[in-house]
Design an enzyme around this catalytic site. Structure first.
Site, PDB file in Angstrom:
ATOM      1  CG  ASP A 152     -21.715 -13.010  30.510  1.00  0.00           C
ATOM      2  OD1 ASP A 152     -20.720 -12.720  30.932  1.00  0.00           O
ATOM      3  OD2 ASP A 152     -23.153 -12.274  29.652  1.00  0.00           O
ATOM      4  NE  ARG A 198     -22.072 -11.006  16.694  1.00  0.00           N
ATOM      5  CZ  ARG A 198     -21.431 -10.666  17.562  1.00  0.00           C
ATOM      6  NH1 ARG A 198     -22.000 -10.304  18.888  1.00  0.00           N
ATOM      7  NH2 ARG A 198     -19.488 -10.590  17.719  1.00  0.00           N
TER       8      ARG A 198
HETATM    9  C1  LIG Z   1     -16.280 -10.553  25.460  1.00  0.00           C
HETATM   10  S1  LIG Z   1     -16.436 -11.481  27.392  1.00  0.00           S
HETATM   11  C2  LIG Z   1     -15.283 -11.067  28.259  1.00  0.00           C
HETATM   12  C3  LIG Z   1     -15.339 -12.819  29.154  1.00  0.00           C
HETATM   13  C4  LIG Z   1     -14.164 -12.791  29.910  1.00  0.00           C
HETATM   14  N1  LIG Z   1     -14.018 -11.463  31.322  1.00  0.00           N
HETATM   15  C5  LIG Z   1     -12.591 -12.321  29.354  1.00  0.00           C
HETATM   16  O1  LIG Z   1     -11.926 -12.002  29.285  1.00  0.00           O
HETATM   17  O2  LIG Z   1     -12.380 -13.486  28.966  1.00  0.00           O
HETATM   18  C6  LIG Z   1     -17.771 -10.097  27.396  1.00  0.00           C
HETATM   19  C7  LIG Z   1     -18.677 -10.474  28.516  1.00  0.00           C
HETATM   20  O3  LIG Z   1     -19.683  -9.540  29.037  1.00  0.00           O
HETATM   21  C8  LIG Z   1     -20.957  -9.609  29.102  1.00  0.00           C
HETATM   22  N2  LIG Z   1     -21.801  -8.245  28.690  1.00  0.00           N
HETATM   23  C9  LIG Z   1     -21.811  -7.433  28.043  1.00  0.00           C
HETATM   24  N3  LIG Z   1     -22.833  -6.949  28.536  1.00  0.00           N
HETATM   25  C10 LIG Z   1     -23.127  -6.689  29.935  1.00  0.00           C
HETATM   26  C11 LIG Z   1     -23.552  -5.875  30.492  1.00  0.00           C
HETATM   27  N4  LIG Z   1     -24.797  -5.074  30.675  1.00  0.00           N
HETATM   28  N5  LIG Z   1     -24.071  -6.346  31.946  1.00  0.00           N
HETATM   29  C12 LIG Z   1     -23.624  -8.244  31.856  1.00  0.00           C
HETATM   30  N6  LIG Z   1     -22.683  -7.805  31.276  1.00  0.00           N
HETATM   31  C13 LIG Z   1     -22.503  -8.061  30.517  1.00  0.00           C
HETATM   32  C14 LIG Z   1     -21.233 -10.121  27.811  1.00  0.00           C
HETATM   33  O4  LIG Z   1     -21.980 -11.005  27.587  1.00  0.00           O
HETATM   34  C15 LIG Z   1     -19.232 -11.226  27.532  1.00  0.00           C
HETATM   35  O5  LIG Z   1     -19.418 -12.833  28.709  1.00  0.00           O
END
Ligand SMILES: C[S@@+](CC[C@H](N)C(=O)[O-])C[C@H]1O[C@@H](n2cnc3c(N)ncnc32)[C@H](O)[C@@H]1O
Length: 284
Positions: free
Chosen positions: A155, A45
């Site tokens: 996010d 990445r």
């Molecule tokens: C796999 S996606 C899940 C999206 C949605 N909730 C779903 O279930 O389809 C995980 C998201 O969590 C966010 N994320 C990861 N670490 C985070 C943090 N420390 N604070 C806020 N968001 C975070 C990522 O940027 C990502 O967009």
């Protein structure tokens, strides 16, 4: 150690020492745990990022990242690189059934029309989750006199938030949305936008998108009635998960609901929550 030169001029190997340094930094900044097994993933990445920055190798990247300038300018891009943003409309569809059958009627019984339902999509990625919720809640509102709601979607990644705010998707991503809902809430692109769909202005206006890092302090003027935080804590270690879920509980009204992903678990955690359905919890 001999390193192979990649076509773009970037050396292909991320040294263990550099990986450790990056993994510790990422953990401290955004709670995401990168075990040694994720080294190849991080290397791949970051490779694109090195090329964008025209850097010859990962050592130069680390040097830049940890410099004052890098700390100011590169952190957001690094977060974009390390977060996994997989999502889809109506993902884990049972949750929306539970929401409509139990949570929303319960809210109307307890709170009534006096207070709009406050819902938070925490870790909303490119917006599929909050837009699904906007459609589901709008449908409920059209059948339930007095029902009102607000949706906050947050996010850590600015890249995904920009896409979420636009509300434009390839038409095939919306295949799982019923024709009825599509007709009511989406527009089909024409000419140079053909093959794309977009949520109407009215639907987009229902969602307040904001950047938020769960590793930083957060609080709200009014507690939430529903929190969707699905497929996010899976990237955190247990201690971080517990700390975050405790803070979610503080932000939830008593009787409010927390939805987590189907592959996530709170088993064994001391939290003021009782289970009402698989991966759905009520704040006690
Ligand atoms: C796999 S996606 C899940 C999206 C949605 N909730 C779903 O279930 O389809 C995980 C998201 O969590 C966010 N994320 C990861 N670490 C985070 C943090 N420390 N604070 C806020 N968001 C975070 C990522 O940027 C990502 O967009």
């Amino acid at each position: 150690m001999a390193r192979a030169e990649a076509p773009g001029g970037v050396r292909q190997t991320l040294a263990d020492r550099e990986f450790k340094q990056l993994a510790e930094f990422i953990y401290a900044e955004c709670g995401i745990k990168l075990p040694q097994a994720k080294k190849t993933m991080l290397e791949a990445r970051l490779h694109k990022r090195l090329r964008e920055l025209d850097m010859p190798d990962y050592a130069s990247y680390c040097q830049y990242l940890f410099s004052p300038l890098g700390q100011e300018r590169e952190l957001i891009s690094l977060i974009d690189v390390v977060t996994t943003n997989t999502t889809e409309f109506f993902r884990e569809p049972k949750h929306f059934e539970v929401l409509c059958a139990k949570v929303l009627p319960g809210h109307m019984r307890r709170v009534g029309p006096a207070q709009p339902l406050r819902l938070w999509s925490a870790g909303c990625s490119t917006g599929e989750e909050p837009y699904t919720l906007a459609m589901v809640l709008s449908e409920h509102a059209s059948q339930t006199p007095g029902f009102r709601f607000s949706i906050l979607a947050t996010d850590i990644s600015t890249r995904v938030l920009e896409r979420a705010m636009r509300g434009i998707y390839p038409a095939e991503r919306a295949d799982c949305i019923s024709m009825d809902l599509k007709k009511r809430y989406m527009l089909r692109g024409k000419n140079r936008c053909s093959g794309l769909v977009r949520f109407t202005r009215d639907v987009r206006a229902l969602i307040d998108f904001q950047r938020m890092n769960f590793m930083e302090e957060f609080s709200f003027q009014k507690r939430m009635h529903v929190i969707f935080c699905r497929n996010v804590i899976i990237y955190f270690d247990r201690q971080t998960q517990h700390g975050l879920l405790s803070r979610f509980c503080q932000c939830l009204e008593s009787g409010g609901h927390l939805f987590i992903g189907h592959s996530e678990s709170i088993t064994g955690m001391d939290l003021p929550l009782e289970q009402v359905a698989p991966t759905v919890y009520r704040r006690v």
